[in-house]
Design an enzyme around this catalytic site. Structure first.
Site, PDB file in Angstrom:
ATOM      1  N   CYS A   1       0.974  -0.917   0.279  1.00 19.80           N
ATOM      2  CA  CYS A   1      -0.126   0.013   0.228  1.00 19.80           C
ATOM      3  C   CYS A   1       0.909   1.419  -0.306  1.00 19.80           C
ATOM      4  CB  CYS A   1      -0.793  -0.138   0.963  1.00 19.80           C
ATOM      5  SG  CYS A   1      -2.149   1.656   0.764  1.00 19.80           S
TER       6      CYS A   1
ATOM      7  N   HIS B   1      -3.486  -5.753   0.774  1.00 23.15           N
ATOM      8  CA  HIS B   1      -2.383  -6.073   2.348  1.00 23.15           C
ATOM      9  C   HIS B   1      -3.109  -7.530   3.592  1.00 23.15           C
ATOM     10  CE1 HIS B   1      -1.815  -1.537   3.762  1.00 23.15           C
ATOM     11  NE2 HIS B   1      -3.504  -1.884   2.727  1.00 23.15           N
TER      12      HIS B   1
ATOM     13  N   GLU C   1      -0.999  -8.887   5.132  1.00 26.31           N
ATOM     14  CA  GLU C   1      -0.108  -8.881   6.875  1.00 26.31           C
ATOM     15  C   GLU C   1      -1.840  -8.710   7.407  1.00 26.31           C
ATOM     16  OE1 GLU C   1      -0.536  -5.904   4.775  1.00 26.31           O
ATOM     17  OE2 GLU C   1      -0.415  -4.001   5.927  1.00 26.31           O
TER      18      GLU C   1
END
Lengths: 231, 371
Positions: free
Chosen positions: A87, A196, A198
């Protein structure tokens, strides 16, 4: 020895804690790096997390690109250090010219926060080797300036060289050219991704565990690199 | 605008000097009461402090009779680790953890300037949660507007929604829910409530009280600027119809026509969150108060009033964003070189929504509450 993966915190970074958590979940040791650091401390891989580095002032990633830590990171990345930008981290890597192209305002001009399907098209990078070719995974996309753009010549080169790491599979959410969700450097060690991974390592707090592969992949790549260097 | 500072001795020597108390939102009776309490007329700086501290926004002078009933009617609970009077309530959730949350309105600023009004409302509530020692983790909102088809609702609603989502997003705080209703009774008076939730360990709890003679008071955050000046006493005064009331949107004491609704800086607040949590972790903080609409005047006096001593504050050393702030009526308690005397009974608790900043050390002393 546990593999050590750095996570850079810029002023305004938001996803540094989640990135560190994902590194730990994959079995490596997350090492916090501060934007003012001038030493990568021998880390074998580095992640630039999402957020609003320097308040997104001027332009996303434009100020972070000049942070002291980037003075160390840029030559290290050119020398082969595995680097993942997620990002805002992707935006910073583009601003630093470690990745081709740029991220611009979403088509429709609205911030997007939802789960998207992404197809992994390159499994040769140190961040994607645990995926299978064309595997579709679910990740959260949350960005206002996530529309990937590049000039036609760059796009042609990216496509022919297989530098597109991931494309949106269930419809284009933000107007990215060619549905591109992530790209890699020519050498392959630097990867930028708009969604994302994560946030997708734990079914309790994300859409699933599809994102964990990015972090287990780099562990494997680091081990392979270490044993190569040992020989 | 006077060149010389209006000192205590000067105030004592010039009892009949006209002062702009009405323009600052004080009634004649309130102005006379200040004179009785001090035994002389207030200095310009003191008058500015009284005007914000005695405003509806800061003292709830018209509504505290009702608000008190919450405390009276709530059954005592061992799970409530901090309650009314603190920046936010703190509830024990077991295993050494606690959650803290608070909902707060930013109605009038949001009506005047929907985007910044709502955004700074979120900023204020997040700082309240932070001031309890917790990491803010999420926000929610509760909104009331006039009829959905009314033109004024079309002016106010999109800005409010965008302001709330923008500010929380920049801080990394998800908006985890909310509610919305339309009714003609909210025409011209929308309700914009924001809630923030934080998580902490029991031992992380911080209170807004200054303790320990000789300890230092440190002011930090974004710099004090002219925007938002007068917002507390004028915008949120008991009489919305008066000067600076509905639809005005500018501080009427300011020839430069700066907005009385403050402009938020979520990036600075994100830095503030991480900075505070680091300071807490280092064990350096004995008490903390966030700076609300009344800024330095409110935060320092509240900390001192809730604590064990007094506080010497050199207002002229508060770092400023804009030089022009050093003018008389505009100064709001930052008149250079002016000592301020307040007795304990004049000090009202509770701070509200707007940031200030910088670094200044002051000494907490026994005796007086503020100087």
């Amino acid at each position: 020895m546990t593999a050590r993966v750095g996570v850079i915190t810029f002023p305004g970074s938001l996803d540094d804690a989640d990135a560190a958590r994902a590194v730990a979940r994959a079995g490596a040791e997350p090492v916090p790096l501060w934007h003012g650091d001038r030493d990568l401390r021998g880390l074998a891989a580095v992640i630039l997390p999402g957020g609003f580095s320097y308040g997104d002032y001027l332009r996303c990633g434009a100020i972070a690109r000049f942070a002291p830590v980037m003075g160390e990171l840029i030559p290290a990345a050119r020398a082969g250090l595995p680097v993942l930008g997620i990002c805002n981290g992707f935006q910073i890597l583009c601003e630093a010219h470690l990745l081709p192209g740029a991220l611009t305002r979403n088509a429709g001009l609205r911030f997007i926060d939802r789960v998207v399907r992404v197809r992994i098209e390159d499994t040769q990078t140190p961040w994607t080797s645990d995926y299978t070719q064309d595997q579709e995974i679910e990740l959260v996309l949350k960005s206002g300036e996530g529309a990937y753009v590049a000039d036609p010549a760059t796009l042609a080169r990216l496509t022919s060289a297989g530098q597109v790491v991931a494309r949106y599979a269930g419809g284009n959410p933000n107007g990215s050219v060619g549905d591109i969700a992530g790209v890699r450097s020519e050498a392959g060690n630097v990867v930028g991704l708009m969604p994302h991974p994560e946030h997708a390592i734990d079914a309790l707090t994300g859409p699933g565990t599809d994102g964990l592969g990015f972090f287990t992949s780099v562990l494997r790549a680091m081990a392979a690199r270490a044993s190569r260097e040992a020989r | 605008m006077s060149g010389a500072a209006d000192t205590v001795s000067r105030a004592g020597a010039t009892p009949g000097q006209p002062q702009p108390y009405a323009e600052l939102g004080l009634t004649s009776a309130e102005y006379e009461r200040i004179g009785e309490l001090l035994g002389r007329r207030p200095t310009d700086a003191e008058l500015a402090i009284y005007s914000v501290m005695w405003s509806e926004h800061c003292s709830y002078k018209s509504s505290k009779i009702h608000l008190r009933r919450f405390a009276d009617s709530a059954p005592p609970s061992p799970a409530l680790l901090a309650g009314i009077g603190q920046n936010a309530g703190v509830v024990d959730i077991g295993q050494g953890y606690a959650v803290t949350f608070k909902v707060e309105s930013h109605n009038h600023p949001s009506y005047v300037e929907p985007f910044q009004g709502a955004a700074t409302g979120v900023g204020g509530i997040v700082r309240d949660i932070l001031a309890m020692g917790a990491r803010p983790v999420a926000v929610m909102d509760s909104l009331r507007f006039g009829p959905a088809e009314a033109p004024d609702t079309h002016r106010v609603l999109p800005g409010v929604v965008a302001g709330i989502s923008f500010y929380g997003n920049c801080l990394g705080l998800p908006n985890i829910g909310g509610e919305l209703a339309f009714d003609p009774c909210y025409s011209g008076n929308p309700l914009v409530n924001a809630l923030c939730v934080g998580v902490m360990r029991h031992q992380d709890l911080k209170l807004a009280a200054a303790r320990g003679t000789g300890n230092q008071v440190i002011l930090f955050g974004s710099r004090t600027g002219p925007d938002g000046i007068g917002g507390a006493s004028v915008l949120a005064s008991a009489t919305f119809g008066g000067p600076g009331g509905a639809g005005d949107g500018v501080a009427n004491t300011d020839s430069a026509k700066r907005p009385s609704v403050q402009v938020g800086d979520p990036f600075m607040e994100k830095l503030l969150i991480e900075c505070c949590l680091d300071l807490y972790a280092a064990g350096l903080v004995t008490g903390i108060q966030d700076l609300g609409a009344a800024g330095v005047a409110c935060a320092t006096t509240e900390l001192a009033a809730a604590g064990t001593g007094g506080m010497a504050v050199r207002l002229d050393e508060v770092p400023l964003r804009v030089f022009a702030l050093f003018t008389r009526a505009e100064a709001r308690g930052v008149e250079p070189g002016t000592p301020v005397r307040l007795t304990q009974e004049e000090l009202y608790p509770d701070a509200k929504g707007v940031p200030l900043t910088a670094f200044k050390f002051e000494r907490i002393e026994d005796g007086e509450r503020a100087r």
